[in-house]
Motif scaffolding. Structure first.
Motif, PDB file in Angstrom:
ATOM      1  N   LEU A 139       0.822  -1.204   0.000  1.00  0.00           N
ATOM      2  CA  LEU A 139       0.000   0.000   0.000  1.00  0.00           C
ATOM      3  C   LEU A 139       0.860   1.260   0.000  1.00  0.00           C
ATOM      4  O   LEU A 139       0.549   2.247  -0.667  1.00  0.00           O
ATOM      5  CB  LEU A 139      -0.918  -0.010   1.230  1.00  0.00           C
ATOM      6  CG  LEU A 139      -1.897   1.157   1.367  1.00  0.00           C
ATOM      7  CD1 LEU A 139      -2.920   1.129   0.231  1.00  0.00           C
ATOM      8  CD2 LEU A 139      -2.596   1.110   2.717  1.00  0.00           C
ATOM      9  N   HIS A 140       1.972   1.235   0.730  1.00  0.00           N
ATOM     10  CA  HIS A 140       2.819   2.422   0.848  1.00  0.00           C
ATOM     11  C   HIS A 140       4.007   2.401  -0.109  1.00  0.00           C
ATOM     12  O   HIS A 140       4.928   3.204   0.025  1.00  0.00           O
ATOM     13  CB  HIS A 140       3.311   2.551   2.289  1.00  0.00           C
ATOM     14  CG  HIS A 140       2.215   2.812   3.280  1.00  0.00           C
ATOM     15  ND1 HIS A 140       1.724   1.826   4.103  1.00  0.00           N
ATOM     16  CD2 HIS A 140       1.503   3.928   3.553  1.00  0.00           C
ATOM     17  CE1 HIS A 140       0.759   2.330   4.858  1.00  0.00           C
ATOM     18  NE2 HIS A 140       0.598   3.601   4.547  1.00  0.00           N
ATOM     19  N   ALA A 141       3.976   1.508  -1.104  1.00  0.00           N
ATOM     20  CA  ALA A 141       5.077   1.406  -2.055  1.00  0.00           C
ATOM     21  C   ALA A 141       5.325   2.689  -2.859  1.00  0.00           C
ATOM     22  O   ALA A 141       6.463   2.920  -3.279  1.00  0.00           O
ATOM     23  CB  ALA A 141       4.831   0.229  -2.999  1.00  0.00           C
ATOM     24  N   PRO A 142       4.328   3.543  -3.113  1.00  0.00           N
ATOM     25  CA  PRO A 142       4.612   4.761  -3.891  1.00  0.00           C
ATOM     26  C   PRO A 142       5.595   5.722  -3.215  1.00  0.00           C
ATOM     27  O   PRO A 142       6.158   6.600  -3.894  1.00  0.00           O
ATOM     28  CB  PRO A 142       3.231   5.410  -4.039  1.00  0.00           C
ATOM     29  CG  PRO A 142       2.260   4.290  -3.891  1.00  0.00           C
ATOM     30  CD  PRO A 142       2.878   3.360  -2.905  1.00  0.00           C
ATOM     31  N   ASN A 161      -0.241  13.219  -3.723  1.00  0.00           N
ATOM     32  CA  ASN A 161      -1.032  12.414  -4.660  1.00  0.00           C
ATOM     33  C   ASN A 161      -1.658  11.214  -3.965  1.00  0.00           C
ATOM     34  O   ASN A 161      -2.793  10.838  -4.267  1.00  0.00           O
ATOM     35  CB  ASN A 161      -0.137  11.933  -5.815  1.00  0.00           C
ATOM     36  CG  ASN A 161       0.329  13.064  -6.697  1.00  0.00           C
ATOM     37  OD1 ASN A 161      -0.394  14.040  -6.909  1.00  0.00           O
ATOM     38  ND2 ASN A 161       1.542  12.952  -7.215  1.00  0.00           N
ATOM     39  N   PHE A 162      -0.934  10.628  -3.035  1.00  0.00           N
ATOM     40  CA  PHE A 162      -1.407   9.412  -2.373  1.00  0.00           C
ATOM     41  C   PHE A 162      -2.610   9.698  -1.484  1.00  0.00           C
ATOM     42  O   PHE A 162      -3.599   8.949  -1.501  1.00  0.00           O
ATOM     43  CB  PHE A 162      -0.267   8.823  -1.547  1.00  0.00           C
ATOM     44  CG  PHE A 162      -0.597   7.521  -0.872  1.00  0.00           C
ATOM     45  CD1 PHE A 162      -0.618   6.335  -1.587  1.00  0.00           C
ATOM     46  CD2 PHE A 162      -0.865   7.475   0.491  1.00  0.00           C
ATOM     47  CE1 PHE A 162      -0.906   5.125  -0.966  1.00  0.00           C
ATOM     48  CE2 PHE A 162      -1.162   6.272   1.111  1.00  0.00           C
ATOM     49  CZ  PHE A 162      -1.175   5.100   0.384  1.00  0.00           C
ATOM     50  N   PRO A 226      -0.972   4.313  -7.399  1.00  0.00           N
ATOM     51  CA  PRO A 226      -0.683   4.296  -8.840  1.00  0.00           C
ATOM     52  C   PRO A 226      -0.915   2.945  -9.506  1.00  0.00           C
ATOM     53  O   PRO A 226      -1.111   2.880 -10.721  1.00  0.00           O
ATOM     54  CB  PRO A 226       0.800   4.704  -8.907  1.00  0.00           C
ATOM     55  CG  PRO A 226       1.348   4.420  -7.545  1.00  0.00           C
ATOM     56  CD  PRO A 226       0.219   4.647  -6.601  1.00  0.00           C
ATOM     57  N   ASP A 227      -0.908   1.864  -8.748  1.00  0.00           N
ATOM     58  CA  ASP A 227      -1.079   0.535  -9.334  1.00  0.00           C
ATOM     59  C   ASP A 227      -2.536   0.097  -9.429  1.00  0.00           C
ATOM     60  O   ASP A 227      -2.895  -0.651 -10.348  1.00  0.00           O
ATOM     61  CB  ASP A 227      -0.303  -0.501  -8.524  1.00  0.00           C
ATOM     62  CG  ASP A 227       1.196  -0.360  -8.690  1.00  0.00           C
ATOM     63  OD1 ASP A 227       1.628   0.191  -9.721  1.00  0.00           O
ATOM     64  OD2 ASP A 227       1.936  -0.780  -7.783  1.00  0.00           O
TER      65      ASP A 227
END
Length: 283
Positions: A139-142, A161-162, A226-227
């Motif tokens: 979930l926090h990969a961005p 953005n998140f 983003p995914d």
């Protein structure tokens, strides 16, 4: 009934400790089951006569500093320390233990890993990420790094953005930090973080100076990943009782909702990437 509850408690805890339990040498024949009063006084840094008066009920109003010293001398855990304060008619301070706040128990890690479809993570008093399950990582990969919630919101370009409701997330985060700072104003990690973010972000400085205070309990989150696209989640935060200052945060999507399907897809993508290696940077 004996009304000297404070003295009874101190005496019982003293009787339950041996010199070797607290790193003290033991000489000669001992006539007491546990520590001597004089030994407790030395460990707590108080006058032996004063400590004797506490046990005998002739002194009933010890200061918070004395109570904290006695808690350390008698090796009290968080619950016993709170009980000591109550017996003395005082309000326990919620000073955060740097040791407890930085280590997540293996049992709690196993619990989080047992919920693969639910993002779960543990935050420290300064909102540092101390542990997370696989879906929380995904979930926090961005973000550049899922290391500190406040830093991610105010200093990471991905933050705005998140968090779809960035202003709301920013206000809540600073209010959480204010609450932690009120519990332990001298906490070194908190002071360091506030200093760095105040110098980096005018938004953080403005919100910090507003002095809003709010604990993390439950609420809604609108995120944009983003995914998998937009996510509407609710969260619950729980205090970790055996580690003061830690919070377990669990995100949840309404069963059968698009957000639940998106979380499931995110988990699958993360598992696939974990097997095939790190993700390549985009063009």
């Amino acid at each position: 009934m004996d009304r000297n509850h404070l003295g009874d408690f101190l005496r019982a805890r003293r009787d339950g400790l041996r010199p070797e339990d607290v790193g003290m040498p033991s000489y000669g024949l001992r006539r007491v089951a546990g520590l001597r009063r004089e030994e407790v006084a030395v460990l707590a840094g108080v006058n032996a006569d004063y400590y004797t008066r506490l046990e005998q009920g002739r002194e009933r109003n010890p200061s918070p500093q004395v109570l904290d010293s006695l808690s350390r001398a008698l090796c009290l855990d968080a619950d016993a320390r709170t009980h000591l304060y109550r017996l003395a008619g005082a309000t326990p301070g919620d000073l955060l233990s740097a040791h407890c706040a930085g280590q997540v128990s293996s049992a709690l890690r196993q619990l989080m890993d047992g919920y693969p479809d639910t993002p779960a993570f543990v935050l420290g008093p300064a909102l540092d990420f101390l542990a997370a399950n696989a879906l929380a990582d995904a979930l926090h990969a961005p973000f550049e790094a899922a290391d500190n919630l406040a830093r991610m919101i105010f200093a990471d370009p991905a933050g705005r953005n998140f968090y779809t409701d960035w202003d709301r997330a920013a206000q809540a985060t600073v209010a959480n930090l204010r609450q932690a700072a009120g519990a332990d104003p001298g906490h070194p990690r908190l002071r360091e973080l506030v200093g760095v973010l105040t110098g980096h972000s005018a938004d953080f400085a403005r919100l910090w100076n507003a002095h809003s205070v709010r604990g993390k309990t439950r609420g809604a989150k609108r995120l944009l990943h983003p995914d998998v696209g937009p996510l509407t989640l609710t969260y619950q935060a729980f205090d970790v009782r055996d580690a003061p200052g830690q919070q377990l945060v669990i995100y949840h999507a309404e069963p059968g909702s698009p957000s639940a399907q998106a979380l499931s897809l995110l988990g699958s993508l993360h598992a696939t990437r974990s097997q095939t290696g790190p993700r390549r940077p985009g063009p």
